[in-house]
Design a protein around this motif. Sequence first.
Motif, PDB file in Angstrom:
ATOM      1  N   LEU A 332       1.112  -0.720  -0.196  1.00  0.00           N
ATOM      2  CA  LEU A 332      -0.202  -0.085  -0.144  1.00  0.00           C
ATOM      3  C   LEU A 332       0.981   1.518   0.360  1.00  0.00           C
ATOM      4  O   LEU A 332       2.006   1.012   0.599  1.00  0.00           O
ATOM      5  CB  LEU A 332      -1.120  -0.265   1.193  1.00  0.00           C
ATOM      6  N   THR A 333       0.555   2.188  -1.003  1.00  0.00           N
ATOM      7  CA  THR A 333       1.647   3.802  -0.499  1.00  0.00           C
ATOM      8  C   THR A 333       0.530   4.308   0.708  1.00  0.00           C
ATOM      9  O   THR A 333      -0.334   4.147   0.996  1.00  0.00           O
ATOM     10  CB  THR A 333       0.763   4.960  -2.307  1.00  0.00           C
ATOM     11  N   PRO A 334       1.379   4.717   0.914  1.00  0.00           N
ATOM     12  CA  PRO A 334       1.323   5.798   2.209  1.00  0.00           C
ATOM     13  C   PRO A 334       0.095   6.490   2.722  1.00  0.00           C
ATOM     14  O   PRO A 334      -0.355   6.345   2.988  1.00  0.00           O
ATOM     15  CB  PRO A 334       2.323   7.537   2.238  1.00  0.00           C
ATOM     16  N   ASP A 335      -0.716   7.143   1.398  1.00  0.00           N
ATOM     17  CA  ASP A 335      -2.307   7.769   1.487  1.00  0.00           C
ATOM     18  C   ASP A 335      -2.792   6.481   1.739  1.00  0.00           C
ATOM     19  O   ASP A 335      -4.379   6.991   2.118  1.00  0.00           O
ATOM     20  CB  ASP A 335      -2.200   7.995   0.064  1.00  0.00           C
ATOM     21  N   LEU A 336      -2.623   5.406   1.624  1.00  0.00           N
ATOM     22  CA  LEU A 336      -2.934   3.984   1.858  1.00  0.00           C
ATOM     23  C   LEU A 336      -2.925   3.858   3.827  1.00  0.00           C
ATOM     24  O   LEU A 336      -2.950   2.704   3.738  1.00  0.00           O
ATOM     25  CB  LEU A 336      -3.113   2.938   1.115  1.00  0.00           C
ATOM     26  N   GLY A 337      -2.169   4.454   4.200  1.00  0.00           N
ATOM     27  CA  GLY A 337      -1.242   3.719   5.356  1.00  0.00           C
ATOM     28  C   GLY A 337      -0.304   2.619   4.825  1.00  0.00           C
ATOM     29  O   GLY A 337       0.364   2.744   6.016  1.00  0.00           O
ATOM     30  N   GLY A 338       0.164   2.799   4.342  1.00  0.00           N
ATOM     31  CA  GLY A 338       1.380   1.948   4.164  1.00  0.00           C
ATOM     32  C   GLY A 338       2.831   2.837   3.893  1.00  0.00           C
ATOM     33  O   GLY A 338       2.754   3.651   3.548  1.00  0.00           O
ATOM     34  N   ASN A 339       3.448   1.669   3.199  1.00  0.00           N
ATOM     35  CA  ASN A 339       4.975   2.787   2.719  1.00  0.00           C
ATOM     36  C   ASN A 339       5.398   1.378   1.377  1.00  0.00           C
ATOM     37  O   ASN A 339       6.442   1.673   1.394  1.00  0.00           O
ATOM     38  CB  ASN A 339       5.926   2.413   4.093  1.00  0.00           C
ATOM     39  N   GLY A 340       4.930   1.248   0.651  1.00  0.00           N
ATOM     40  CA  GLY A 340       4.754   1.339  -0.634  1.00  0.00           C
ATOM     41  C   GLY A 340       5.050   2.404  -1.833  1.00  0.00           C
ATOM     42  O   GLY A 340       5.074   3.110  -1.133  1.00  0.00           O
ATOM     43  N   THR A 341       5.402   1.398  -2.950  1.00  0.00           N
ATOM     44  CA  THR A 341       6.091   2.780  -3.580  1.00  0.00           C
ATOM     45  C   THR A 341       4.421   2.561  -5.019  1.00  0.00           C
ATOM     46  O   THR A 341       4.137   1.384  -4.630  1.00  0.00           O
ATOM     47  CB  THR A 341       6.940   2.430  -4.430  1.00  0.00           C
ATOM     48  N   THR A 342       4.364   3.163  -5.277  1.00  0.00           N
ATOM     49  CA  THR A 342       3.580   3.505  -6.690  1.00  0.00           C
ATOM     50  C   THR A 342       4.121   2.010  -7.689  1.00  0.00           C
ATOM     51  O   THR A 342       3.342   1.299  -8.019  1.00  0.00           O
ATOM     52  CB  THR A 342       3.797   4.564  -7.847  1.00  0.00           C
ATOM     53  N   ASP A 343       5.593   1.823  -7.798  1.00  0.00           N
ATOM     54  CA  ASP A 343       5.498   0.164  -8.694  1.00  0.00           C
ATOM     55  C   ASP A 343       5.390  -0.319  -8.349  1.00  0.00           C
ATOM     56  O   ASP A 343       4.548  -1.278  -8.615  1.00  0.00           O
ATOM     57  CB  ASP A 343       7.201   0.858  -8.556  1.00  0.00           C
ATOM     58  N   ALA A 344       5.932  -0.296  -6.857  1.00  0.00           N
ATOM     59  CA  ALA A 344       5.213  -1.841  -5.538  1.00  0.00           C
ATOM     60  C   ALA A 344       3.812  -2.460  -5.956  1.00  0.00           C
ATOM     61  O   ALA A 344       3.623  -3.941  -6.168  1.00  0.00           O
ATOM     62  CB  ALA A 344       5.805  -2.433  -4.237  1.00  0.00           C
ATOM     63  N   PHE A 345       2.866  -0.955  -5.650  1.00  0.00           N
ATOM     64  CA  PHE A 345       1.360  -1.678  -6.101  1.00  0.00           C
ATOM     65  C   PHE A 345       0.996  -2.087  -6.821  1.00  0.00           C
ATOM     66  O   PHE A 345      -0.296  -2.943  -6.703  1.00  0.00           O
ATOM     67  CB  PHE A 345       0.557   0.089  -5.497  1.00  0.00           C
ATOM     68  N   GLY A 346       1.471  -1.427  -7.877  1.00  0.00           N
ATOM     69  CA  GLY A 346       1.172  -0.990  -9.562  1.00  0.00           C
ATOM     70  C   GLY A 346       1.513  -2.556  -9.233  1.00  0.00           C
ATOM     71  O   GLY A 346       0.382  -3.862 -10.120  1.00  0.00           O
ATOM     72  N   ASP A 347       2.874  -3.383  -9.463  1.00  0.00           N
ATOM     73  CA  ASP A 347       2.815  -4.775  -9.751  1.00  0.00           C
ATOM     74  C   ASP A 347       2.149  -5.986  -8.509  1.00  0.00           C
ATOM     75  O   ASP A 347       1.973  -6.967  -8.974  1.00  0.00           O
ATOM     76  CB  ASP A 347       4.244  -4.869  -9.283  1.00  0.00           C
ATOM     77  N   ALA A 348       1.773  -5.653  -7.371  1.00  0.00           N
ATOM     78  CA  ALA A 348       0.365  -6.136  -6.729  1.00  0.00           C
ATOM     79  C   ALA A 348      -0.272  -6.220  -7.252  1.00  0.00           C
ATOM     80  O   ALA A 348      -1.145  -7.552  -6.924  1.00  0.00           O
ATOM     81  CB  ALA A 348       0.947  -5.949  -5.143  1.00  0.00           C
ATOM     82  N   ILE A 349      -1.192  -5.148  -7.589  1.00  0.00           N
ATOM     83  CA  ILE A 349      -1.485  -5.118  -8.483  1.00  0.00           C
ATOM     84  C   ILE A 349      -2.122  -6.731  -9.908  1.00  0.00           C
ATOM     85  O   ILE A 349      -2.588  -7.740  -9.559  1.00  0.00           O
ATOM     86  CB  ILE A 349      -2.655  -3.889  -9.317  1.00  0.00           C
ATOM     87  N   VAL A 350      -1.227  -6.529 -11.065  1.00  0.00           N
ATOM     88  CA  VAL A 350      -0.816  -6.850 -11.667  1.00  0.00           C
ATOM     89  C   VAL A 350      -0.388  -8.362 -11.114  1.00  0.00           C
ATOM     90  O   VAL A 350      -0.719  -9.467 -11.934  1.00  0.00           O
ATOM     91  CB  VAL A 350       0.166  -6.999 -12.927  1.00  0.00           C
ATOM     92  N   SER A 351      -0.028  -8.605  -9.943  1.00  0.00           N
ATOM     93  CA  SER A 351      -0.362  -9.940  -9.896  1.00  0.00           C
ATOM     94  C   SER A 351      -1.201 -10.584  -9.099  1.00  0.00           C
ATOM     95  O   SER A 351      -1.007 -11.645  -9.971  1.00  0.00           O
ATOM     96  CB  SER A 351       0.830  -9.878  -8.644  1.00  0.00           C
ATOM     97  N   GLU A 352      -2.390  -9.929  -9.184  1.00  0.00           N
ATOM     98  CA  GLU A 352      -3.281 -10.582  -8.472  1.00  0.00           C
ATOM     99  C   GLU A 352      -4.281 -11.033 -10.072  1.00  0.00           C
ATOM    100  O   GLU A 352      -4.497 -11.702  -9.969  1.00  0.00           O
ATOM    101  CB  GLU A 352      -4.366  -9.957  -7.736  1.00  0.00           C
ATOM    102  N   ILE A 353      -4.455  -9.685 -10.761  1.00  0.00           N
ATOM    103  CA  ILE A 353      -4.915  -9.896 -12.030  1.00  0.00           C
ATOM    104  C   ILE A 353      -4.023 -11.348 -12.720  1.00  0.00           C
ATOM    105  O   ILE A 353      -4.676 -12.692 -13.314  1.00  0.00           O
ATOM    106  CB  ILE A 353      -4.582  -9.042 -12.769  1.00  0.00           C
TER     107      ILE A 353
END
Length: 359
Positions: A332-353
């Motif tokens: 999760l990116t900081p706006d959602l309470g995490g410390n992830g990056t744009t790239d990492a969050f995008g990769d996480a979504i792609v992984s689920e796809i």
Amino acid sequence: MNYFNIASIPGDGIGPEVMNEGYKVLKAMENLHGGLSFKIEEFDWNCTRYIKTGTMMPDNGLDILKDYDSILFGAVGAPEVPDHISVWQLILPIRRAFQQYVNLRPIKLLKGIESPLRNKTEKDIDFIVIRENTEGEYSNSGGKLHENTPHETVIQNSVFTRFGTERIVKYAFQYAKQKGKSKLSVATKSNAMNYSMPFWDDIVREISRDYPNIPFHLYHIDALAAFFVLKPEEFEVVVGSNLFGDILTDLGAAVAGGIGIAPSGNINPEGDYPSMFEPIHGSAPDITGKGIANPIAQIWSVGLMLEHLGYSDLASVIMAAIEKAIEKGEALTPDLGGNGTTDAFGDAIVSEILKGVEV
């Protein structure tokens, strides 16, 4: 094999950062659906170009775009360029020239995101706002008199045509019918705007006769804004004029967790021109280059585009993947309470796809 030519305008600030995550999702869609192929051509039409050349896009920009199947847009705006220039020289000319008269904005609380409204869940906040997108209060009509004198006068006209009003109201009723919705809510202010809004209300009543099974309710815009906060669960489909729809959708995005998450589609329903899909967030110069922008809105906009192109099943896969990635919470990116990056969050979504998320 179905080939789609996509024009991409990443724009300014975080626009290119989140757009890259949209590209990843389109590539995942190709892997998931063997019969799909997307060819993306990117255009550097933005404020940097304006500073260098004096124009946001080339003179033949609209001619360049008109033959694409769809347009993806990132964000526009920079501190050095006044907003009315960046908007009126890029987004609005595209919307108007391509008759993208429907601005479609889902107001949906995603699983795993907390609404600022107390005790509201994803079951309470899930509706669509249909905003008129080419005339109304944002018509380019008006002027200045006696500039730089004590008598300086500014006139800004609203323009409502029967043609423009009928087509957006018809679209809203038809959308409600096709989606199996039980009611339509309509924004108005006929108690104060004594020409444009009674005209709007009358056309709503006229069009409603063709949809006897879709009851409608007229809400004064101030009361409607309050009800978005007090009882969002009451709404299914909402239609409003350009200004009213603009304000309501930002409010709706806020109650659903923030404008950083919300997507939109600028739709030409007839298919005579390409439609355009974009997040509603801005270019966010304060976080540009930090790699922490939330890509959900851009990725969700890709989902809206796929639905428009006839792939509702793949749009559902994207939404399920977004919610699954939020639920896992690992990137999760900081706006959602995490410390992830744009790239990492995008990769996480792609992984689920690519896991073939069940929908």
